[in-house]
Every structure is written in C-alpha cells, then in structure tokens.
Design an enzyme around this catalytic site. Sequence first.
Site, PDB file in Angstrom:
ATOM      1  CD  GLU A   1      -8.493  -9.268  -4.223  1.00 25.47           C
ATOM      2  OE1 GLU A   1      -7.352  -9.626  -3.853  1.00 25.47           O
ATOM      3  OE2 GLU A   1      -9.403  -8.973  -3.418  1.00 25.47           O
TER       4      GLU A   1
ATOM      5  CG  PHE B   1     -13.553   1.170   6.597  1.00 26.94           C
ATOM      6  CD1 PHE B   1     -13.001   0.586   5.468  1.00 26.94           C
ATOM      7  CD2 PHE B   1     -14.250   0.359   7.487  1.00 26.94           C
ATOM      8  CE1 PHE B   1     -13.139  -0.771   5.218  1.00 26.94           C
ATOM      9  CE2 PHE B   1     -14.401  -1.004   7.246  1.00 26.94           C
ATOM     10  CZ  PHE B   1     -13.841  -1.564   6.100  1.00 26.94           C
TER      11      PHE B   1
ATOM     12  NE  ARG C   1      -2.554  -6.155   6.854  1.00 28.43           N
ATOM     13  CZ  ARG C   1      -3.640  -6.794   6.428  1.00 28.43           C
ATOM     14  NH1 ARG C   1      -4.169  -7.749   7.159  1.00 28.43           N
ATOM     15  NH2 ARG C   1      -4.193  -6.471   5.268  1.00 28.43           N
TER      16      ARG C   1
ATOM     17  CB  THR D   1      -7.445  -5.984   9.500  1.00 28.54           C
ATOM     18  OG1 THR D   1      -7.955  -7.086   8.765  1.00 28.54           O
ATOM     19  CG2 THR D   1      -7.725  -4.699   8.752  1.00 28.54           C
TER      20      THR D   1
ATOM     21  CG  ASN E   1      -3.890  -2.744   6.558  1.00 24.02           C
ATOM     22  OD1 ASN E   1      -3.728  -2.287   5.431  1.00 24.02           O
ATOM     23  ND2 ASN E   1      -4.822  -3.629   6.851  1.00 24.02           N
TER      24      ASN E   1
ATOM     25  CE  LYS F   1      -3.876  -2.406   2.135  1.00 26.94           C
ATOM     26  NZ  LYS F   1      -4.990  -2.333   3.100  1.00 26.94           N
TER      27      LYS F   1
ATOM     28  NE  ARG G   1      -7.441 -13.335   4.938  1.00 29.57           N
ATOM     29  CZ  ARG G   1      -7.766 -12.055   4.756  1.00 29.57           C
ATOM     30  NH1 ARG G   1      -7.326 -11.403   3.699  1.00 29.57           N
ATOM     31  NH2 ARG G   1      -8.507 -11.412   5.625  1.00 29.57           N
TER      32      ARG G   1
HETATM   33  P1  CMP Z   1      -7.427  -4.803   3.278  1.00 30.01           P
HETATM   34  O1  CMP Z   1      -7.161  -6.180   3.755  1.00 30.01           O
HETATM   35  O2  CMP Z   1      -6.624  -4.272   2.168  1.00 30.01           O
HETATM   36  O3  CMP Z   1      -8.968  -4.687   2.856  1.00 30.01           O
HETATM   37  C1  CMP Z   1      -9.843  -3.697   3.269  1.00 30.01           C
HETATM   38  C2  CMP Z   1      -9.151  -2.613   4.022  1.00 30.01           C
HETATM   39  O4  CMP Z   1     -10.003  -1.722   4.714  1.00 30.01           O
HETATM   40  C3  CMP Z   1      -8.311  -3.229   5.102  1.00 30.01           C
HETATM   41  O5  CMP Z   1      -7.209  -3.833   4.526  1.00 30.01           O
HETATM   42  C4  CMP Z   1      -8.027  -2.035   6.007  1.00 30.01           C
HETATM   43  O6  CMP Z   1      -6.893  -1.300   5.618  1.00 30.01           O
HETATM   44  C5  CMP Z   1      -9.259  -1.197   5.788  1.00 30.01           C
HETATM   45  N1  CMP Z   1     -10.076  -1.220   6.993  1.00 30.01           N
HETATM   46  C6  CMP Z   1     -10.686  -2.269   7.552  1.00 30.01           C
HETATM   47  N2  CMP Z   1     -11.340  -1.890   8.654  1.00 30.01           N
HETATM   48  C7  CMP Z   1     -11.138  -0.554   8.784  1.00 30.01           C
HETATM   49  C8  CMP Z   1     -11.562   0.406   9.727  1.00 30.01           C
HETATM   50  N3  CMP Z   1     -12.347   0.069  10.766  1.00 30.01           N
HETATM   51  N4  CMP Z   1     -11.164   1.677   9.547  1.00 30.01           N
HETATM   52  C9  CMP Z   1     -10.410   2.008   8.485  1.00 30.01           C
HETATM   53  N5  CMP Z   1      -9.959   1.132   7.555  1.00 30.01           N
HETATM   54  C10 CMP Z   1     -10.316  -0.143   7.713  1.00 30.01           C
END
Ligand code: CMP
Length: 142
Positions: A128, A59, A104, A93, A114, A11, A87
């Site tokens: 994807e 979000f 992470r 996350t 993240n 990212k 994963r």
């Molecule tokens: P990713 O696995 O790329 O897929 C969805 C993304 O949304 C996740 O990583 C996070 O970076 C983001 N995300 C998930 N939950 C939240 C949250 N509560 N607030 C902000 N960003 C979020």
Amino acid sequence: MAGNKTLTIIKPGAVKNRHIGGIFAKIEEAGFRVSAIKSLKLAPAEAEVFYSIHRDKPFFQELVDFMSSGPVVAAVLKKEDAVEDFRELIGSTDPAEAKEGTIRKLFAESKSHNAIHGSDSDENAENECNFFFSKKEYLEKH
Ligand code: CMP
C-alpha cells in the site's frame, strides 16, 4: 519481527468534514512519525486496484464509489509495531463498535464512511505504501 510502517488514508468524508488536523493530531500524539504524506483524488479504477482484495464483497462498488468521491490524504506512518498499534488507535471498522477515544469513534460517520484506513498486515503495508508513494516523496531517509 513486526514491521515499523503502515499506510493510512484519511477518507473523503473526514476530509470534507475538516477532520484532517484533528486526526493527524491523534496520530502524532500516539507516537507515529509522518514519513510521507500527500493529498489526491483517486480515480475509480485506482480505488478498484487498491481495494481489489474486497472485489467479491457485496459492498465493493459502494466502497469504490465512496473512495473516489473526493480528495483523500494518504500517509506513511512509522513506529515500532506500526500495523498493530495503528489498528488499535483507529478502532473497529464500524464506529458503533469502536472503543472510546479511537479515531473512528471520534471522527467516523458509519461503517462504510469510517474516516480512516489502516493497513492490516506488514505485507499489505509495504504494497500500500508503494501504491501511493515513490522513494523521492519521503520526508525522511527511506
Ligand atoms: P477499510 O479498513 O478502509 O477497508 C475496507 C473498507 O470496506 C472498510 O474500511 C469499510 O469502510 C468498508 N466496509 C467494510 N465492511 C463494510 C460493509 N459491511 N458495508 C460497507 N462498507 C464496508
């Protein structure tokens, strides 16, 4: 049977913080082969499409803004049980909840910034990979 590929995105925050090399070192050490790779900057409309499953989440706009804020590195990774193993390698996350040694935990700044994306199912991995790469962009037989 579990699939053998997954899609990752380094990212914008991790690219900006010069973690591309560190992250790919962890990925290759964990036994994944890089099957396709490119850097690009997503347009906001492209980030909206990529994350459309999160369209109704509070979000969503923050996510689209962040993912289109700077260059990313996208890659197709190959390994047996790729989605599940990747994963595990990237961790939760929210980096505050991620296990020691996960990508992470090592490189992410926060839940929204993240560091890295990993596909969450074989079906999404296929979609994807096709979102980012055409057949001729693969490093190996596809
Ligand atoms: P990713 O696995 O790329 O897929 C969805 C993304 O949304 C996740 O990583 C996070 O970076 C983001 N995300 C998930 N939950 C939240 C949250 N509560 N607030 C902000 N960003 C979020």
